[in-house]
Scaffold this motif. Structure first.
Motif, PDB file in Angstrom:
ATOM      1  N   ILE A  65      -6.047  -6.099   0.018  1.00  0.00           N
ATOM      2  CA  ILE A  65      -4.697  -6.648   0.228  1.00  0.00           C
ATOM      3  C   ILE A  65      -3.700  -5.527   0.498  1.00  0.00           C
ATOM      4  O   ILE A  65      -2.879  -5.601   1.425  1.00  0.00           O
ATOM      5  N   ILE A  66      -3.768  -4.454  -0.314  1.00  0.00           N
ATOM      6  CA  ILE A  66      -2.848  -3.329  -0.133  1.00  0.00           C
ATOM      7  C   ILE A  66      -3.049  -2.678   1.234  1.00  0.00           C
ATOM      8  O   ILE A  66      -2.080  -2.356   1.942  1.00  0.00           O
ATOM      9  N   LEU A  67      -4.300  -2.476   1.607  1.00  0.00           N
ATOM     10  CA  LEU A  67      -4.589  -1.866   2.911  1.00  0.00           C
ATOM     11  C   LEU A  67      -4.031  -2.719   4.052  1.00  0.00           C
ATOM     12  O   LEU A  67      -3.502  -2.195   5.041  1.00  0.00           O
ATOM     13  N   HIS A  68      -4.137  -4.034   3.919  1.00  0.00           N
ATOM     14  CA  HIS A  68      -3.626  -4.921   4.964  1.00  0.00           C
ATOM     15  C   HIS A  68      -2.098  -4.852   5.038  1.00  0.00           C
ATOM     16  O   HIS A  68      -1.525  -4.786   6.143  1.00  0.00           O
ATOM     17  N   ILE A  69      -1.445  -4.866   3.888  1.00  0.00           N
ATOM     18  CA  ILE A  69       0.020  -4.830   3.856  1.00  0.00           C
ATOM     19  C   ILE A  69       0.559  -3.515   4.425  1.00  0.00           C
ATOM     20  O   ILE A  69       1.572  -3.485   5.133  1.00  0.00           O
ATOM     21  N   CYS A  70      -0.154  -2.428   4.137  1.00  0.00           N
ATOM     22  CA  CYS A  70       0.346  -1.096   4.497  1.00  0.00           C
ATOM     23  C   CYS A  70      -0.298  -0.515   5.763  1.00  0.00           C
ATOM     24  O   CYS A  70      -0.192   0.688   6.013  1.00  0.00           O
ATOM     25  N   LYS A  71      -0.964  -1.357   6.549  1.00  0.00           N
ATOM     26  CA  LYS A  71      -1.712  -0.827   7.699  1.00  0.00           C
ATOM     27  C   LYS A  71      -0.830  -0.152   8.740  1.00  0.00           C
ATOM     28  O   LYS A  71      -1.290   0.726   9.481  1.00  0.00           O
ATOM     29  N   ASN A  72       0.469  -0.527   8.802  1.00  0.00           N
ATOM     30  CA  ASN A  72       1.362   0.070   9.795  1.00  0.00           C
ATOM     31  C   ASN A  72       2.292   1.135   9.210  1.00  0.00           C
ATOM     32  O   ASN A  72       3.155   1.660   9.907  1.00  0.00           O
ATOM     33  N   ALA A  73       2.126   1.407   7.925  1.00  0.00           N
ATOM     34  CA  ALA A  73       2.994   2.401   7.273  1.00  0.00           C
ATOM     35  C   ALA A  73       2.560   3.817   7.632  1.00  0.00           C
ATOM     36  O   ALA A  73       1.385   4.075   7.895  1.00  0.00           O
ATOM     37  N   ARG A  74       3.529   4.735   7.647  1.00  0.00           N
ATOM     38  CA  ARG A  74       3.210   6.144   7.901  1.00  0.00           C
ATOM     39  C   ARG A  74       2.449   6.681   6.687  1.00  0.00           C
ATOM     40  O   ARG A  74       2.873   6.477   5.546  1.00  0.00           O
ATOM     41  N   PRO A  75       1.327   7.377   6.905  1.00  0.00           N
ATOM     42  CA  PRO A  75       0.482   7.842   5.791  1.00  0.00           C
ATOM     43  C   PRO A  75       1.236   8.632   4.723  1.00  0.00           C
ATOM     44  O   PRO A  75       1.035   8.413   3.530  1.00  0.00           O
ATOM     45  N   ALA A  76       2.099   9.551   5.146  1.00  0.00           N
ATOM     46  CA  ALA A  76       2.809  10.391   4.173  1.00  0.00           C
ATOM     47  C   ALA A  76       3.737   9.557   3.298  1.00  0.00           C
ATOM     48  O   ALA A  76       3.812   9.751   2.076  1.00  0.00           O
ATOM     49  N   LYS A  77       4.419   8.601   3.944  1.00  0.00           N
ATOM     50  CA  LYS A  77       5.347   7.755   3.193  1.00  0.00           C
ATOM     51  C   LYS A  77       4.581   6.820   2.252  1.00  0.00           C
ATOM     52  O   LYS A  77       4.975   6.603   1.109  1.00  0.00           O
ATOM     53  N   ALA A  78       3.468   6.269   2.762  1.00  0.00           N
ATOM     54  CA  ALA A  78       2.659   5.366   1.940  1.00  0.00           C
ATOM     55  C   ALA A  78       2.099   6.079   0.711  1.00  0.00           C
ATOM     56  O   ALA A  78       2.093   5.526  -0.391  1.00  0.00           O
ATOM     57  N   GLU A  79       1.641   7.315   0.909  1.00  0.00           N
ATOM     58  CA  GLU A  79       1.093   8.071  -0.220  1.00  0.00           C
ATOM     59  C   GLU A  79       2.153   8.309  -1.284  1.00  0.00           C
ATOM     60  O   GLU A  79       1.871   8.242  -2.487  1.00  0.00           O
ATOM     61  N   LYS A  80       3.385   8.552  -0.848  1.00  0.00           N
ATOM     62  CA  LYS A  80       4.482   8.748  -1.799  1.00  0.00           C
ATOM     63  C   LYS A  80       4.728   7.471  -2.599  1.00  0.00           C
ATOM     64  O   LYS A  80       4.948   7.507  -3.806  1.00  0.00           O
ATOM     65  N   TRP A  81       4.678   6.321  -1.904  1.00  0.00           N
ATOM     66  CA  TRP A  81       4.837   5.037  -2.598  1.00  0.00           C
ATOM     67  C   TRP A  81       3.773   4.858  -3.672  1.00  0.00           C
ATOM     68  O   TRP A  81       4.063   4.440  -4.790  1.00  0.00           O
ATOM     69  N   PHE A  82       2.540   5.169  -3.301  1.00  0.00           N
ATOM     70  CA  PHE A  82       1.436   4.900  -4.217  1.00  0.00           C
ATOM     71  C   PHE A  82       1.404   5.876  -5.383  1.00  0.00           C
ATOM     72  O   PHE A  82       0.946   5.527  -6.472  1.00  0.00           O
ATOM     73  N   LYS A  83       1.888   7.080  -5.173  1.00  0.00           N
ATOM     74  CA  LYS A  83       1.977   8.012  -6.305  1.00  0.00           C
ATOM     75  C   LYS A  83       2.989   7.495  -7.324  1.00  0.00           C
ATOM     76  O   LYS A  83       2.772   7.609  -8.538  1.00  0.00           O
ATOM     77  N   THR A  84       4.085   6.911  -6.827  1.00  0.00           N
ATOM     78  CA  THR A  84       5.047   6.281  -7.738  1.00  0.00           C
ATOM     79  C   THR A  84       4.428   5.045  -8.383  1.00  0.00           C
ATOM     80  O   THR A  84       4.588   4.793  -9.580  1.00  0.00           O
ATOM     81  N   GLY A  85       3.680   4.278  -7.573  1.00  0.00           N
ATOM     82  CA  GLY A  85       3.024   3.076  -8.083  1.00  0.00           C
ATOM     83  C   GLY A  85       2.019   3.376  -9.171  1.00  0.00           C
ATOM     84  O   GLY A  85       1.809   2.561 -10.084  1.00  0.00           O
ATOM     85  N   GLN A  86       1.398   4.552  -9.098  1.00  0.00           N
ATOM     86  CA  GLN A  86       0.416   4.905 -10.127  1.00  0.00           C
ATOM     87  C   GLN A  86       1.044   5.084 -11.494  1.00  0.00           C
ATOM     88  O   GLN A  86       0.387   4.865 -12.518  1.00  0.00           O
ATOM     89  N   LEU A  87       2.304   5.488 -11.529  1.00  0.00           N
ATOM     90  CA  LEU A  87       2.991   5.587 -12.816  1.00  0.00           C
ATOM     91  C   LEU A  87       3.054   4.214 -13.478  1.00  0.00           C
ATOM     92  O   LEU A  87       2.852   4.072 -14.682  1.00  0.00           O
ATOM     93  N   ILE A  88       3.320   3.189 -12.661  1.00  0.00           N
ATOM     94  CA  ILE A  88       3.420   1.821 -13.188  1.00  0.00           C
ATOM     95  C   ILE A  88       2.043   1.281 -13.558  1.00  0.00           C
ATOM     96  O   ILE A  88       1.845   0.716 -14.646  1.00  0.00           O
ATOM     97  N   SER A  89       1.066   1.448 -12.652  1.00  0.00           N
ATOM     98  CA  SER A  89      -0.262   0.889 -12.912  1.00  0.00           C
ATOM     99  C   SER A  89      -0.954   1.581 -14.084  1.00  0.00           C
ATOM    100  O   SER A  89      -1.626   0.937 -14.885  1.00  0.00           O
ATOM    101  N   SER A  90      -0.782   2.908 -14.212  1.00  0.00           N
ATOM    102  CA  SER A  90      -1.400   3.607 -15.344  1.00  0.00           C
ATOM    103  C   SER A  90      -0.722   3.218 -16.658  1.00  0.00           C
ATOM    104  O   SER A  90      -1.374   3.126 -17.700  1.00  0.00           O
ATOM    105  N   ALA A  91       0.596   2.962 -16.596  1.00  0.00           N
ATOM    106  CA  ALA A  91       1.312   2.500 -17.787  1.00  0.00           C
ATOM    107  C   ALA A  91       0.782   1.129 -18.220  1.00  0.00           C
ATOM    108  O   ALA A  91       0.558   0.883 -19.412  1.00  0.00           O
ATOM    109  N   ALA A  92       0.555   0.248 -17.246  1.00  0.00           N
ATOM    110  CA  ALA A  92       0.032  -1.087 -17.556  1.00  0.00           C
ATOM    111  C   ALA A  92      -1.360  -0.989 -18.178  1.00  0.00           C
ATOM    112  O   ALA A  92      -1.681  -1.698 -19.147  1.00  0.00           O
TER     113      ALA A  92
END
Length: 342
Positions: A167-194
């Motif tokens: 699902i994530i790959l489909h949603i982010c298929k048109n995103a710029r790789p560098a920007k997407a990686e930055k999003w996911f590094k922030t997202g990992q703070l939330i997912s690891s907290a959960a």
């Protein structure tokens, strides 16, 4: 009456939770460290905070209806008539021993199943000394449910992680790789907290159930009495402090040896692990955090290709999972035979 042996059992139980914390720290922080979102020190502080927050959520925010369902399930592993203080003592000694052995060799085995196996093994041995059938000492429904989730929890985590990643790959298929990686590094703070929150809520409760039955066996409290508040506070604090102490050998296995994990995949794996634990905890099922996150990491690896998963490492882990309950039960039986006359 409070005896020296009861005090020793409570101390051992809290020590087990501390060991559980550093043994299972890898579950919460392996991917966030391997993707360099946080340093190891920052990661364990982050995880420890959310481990303890789980207690506040259950006790004061009404999370899971304000009930410690997993603790209730673990307390019912052995039938009350076969429980005495020596059974609890032997189970804890066996569980701590096997946890330290697997930690030393960097094997991410289940602390939960080590504890349940030890408790059941000691109870069954006590039944034999009482002249009863060993299998009559354990609650069949609890044991069957626990054993079933040795296999089900990893597959549930794997399936959810696979779907979330797609699902994530489909949603982010048109995103710029560098920007997407930055999003996911922030997202990992939330997912690891959960995941840390779910880990604290699930794993701390198992020892709470053990301490409770120890108090009942010594007639300090009667069966059905609400759990004294100091028990969850001590257990959640111990597991949080244990998480802060690390567990780096297992972090290496979980974070790098199963499959190479990117920030996107870290978010998917941690989210899948947290979802699985929240669901099972709600039903009072004492599943293994280790098994769950391992399955989730395999799930994200499978979205790339089957060969992306190092199956040799995975098979070794599965064997460790399978033998954990029998070995800890056998160890507990031997320990009980030694300590029963203390």
């Amino acid at each position: 009456m409070v005896t020296i042996l009861l005090v020793a059992v409570v101390c051992l139980a809290i020590i087990f939770d501390f060991i559980n914390g550093f043994h299972d720290a890898a579950n919460s922080i392996a991917t966030i460290v391997s993707t360099k979102v946080l340093t190891p020190f920052q990661a364990v502080l982050w995880a420890a905070f959310f481990n303890f927050l789980a207690y506040i959520a259950v006790r004061y925010w009404g999370f899971h209806g304000g009930n410690f369902e997993v603790a209730n399930t673990v307390a019912k592993t052995v039938l009350l008539q076969f429980i005495n203080i020596h059974v609890v003592l032997a189970g804890l000694i066996a569980a701590i021993t096997w946890n330290l052995i697997t930690w030393w060799f960097g094997i991410p085995s289940s602390s939960s199943h080590t504890l349940i196996g030890g408790f059941a093994g000691a109870g069954m041995t006590n039944a034999l000394f009482m002249g009863a059938n060993a299998f009559n000492a354990v609650n069949g429904s609890v044991v069957i449910k626990t054993v079933a989730y040795i296999f089900l929890a990893p597959f549930i985590g794997l399936f959810i992680a696979y779907v979330v990643t797609i699902i994530i790959l489909h949603i982010c298929k048109n995103a710029r790789p560098a920007k997407a990686e930055k999003w996911f590094k922030t997202g990992q703070l939330i997912s690891s907290a959960a995941l840390s929150f779910a880990h604290g809520g699930n794993d701390a409760q198992k020892v709470m159930g053990i301490i409770y039955v120890a108090l009942v066996s010594q007639q300090v409290i009667t069966e059905g009495t609400p759990m004294p508040n100091w028990i969850p506070i001590a257990c959640y604090s111990a597991i949080a402090l244990g998480t802060m102490s690390g567990g780096w050998k297992i972090v290496k296995t979980m974070g790098t040896k199963i499959t190479k994990v990117t920030p996107l995949e870290g978010v998917a794996a941690e989210s899948a692990g947290a979802i699985t634990l929240f669901i099972t905890e709600n039903f009072g099922i004492p599943v293994s955090t280790t098994h769950t996150i391992t399955g989730s990491i395999i799930g994200v690896g499978l979205t790339k290709r089957v060969s992306a998963v190092r199956w040799g490492v995975t098979i070794n882990l599965v064997w460790a999972w399978i033998i954990t309950i029998p070995i800890s039960a056998l160890l507990a039986g031997l320990v009980y035979a030694l300590v029963r006359n203390w």
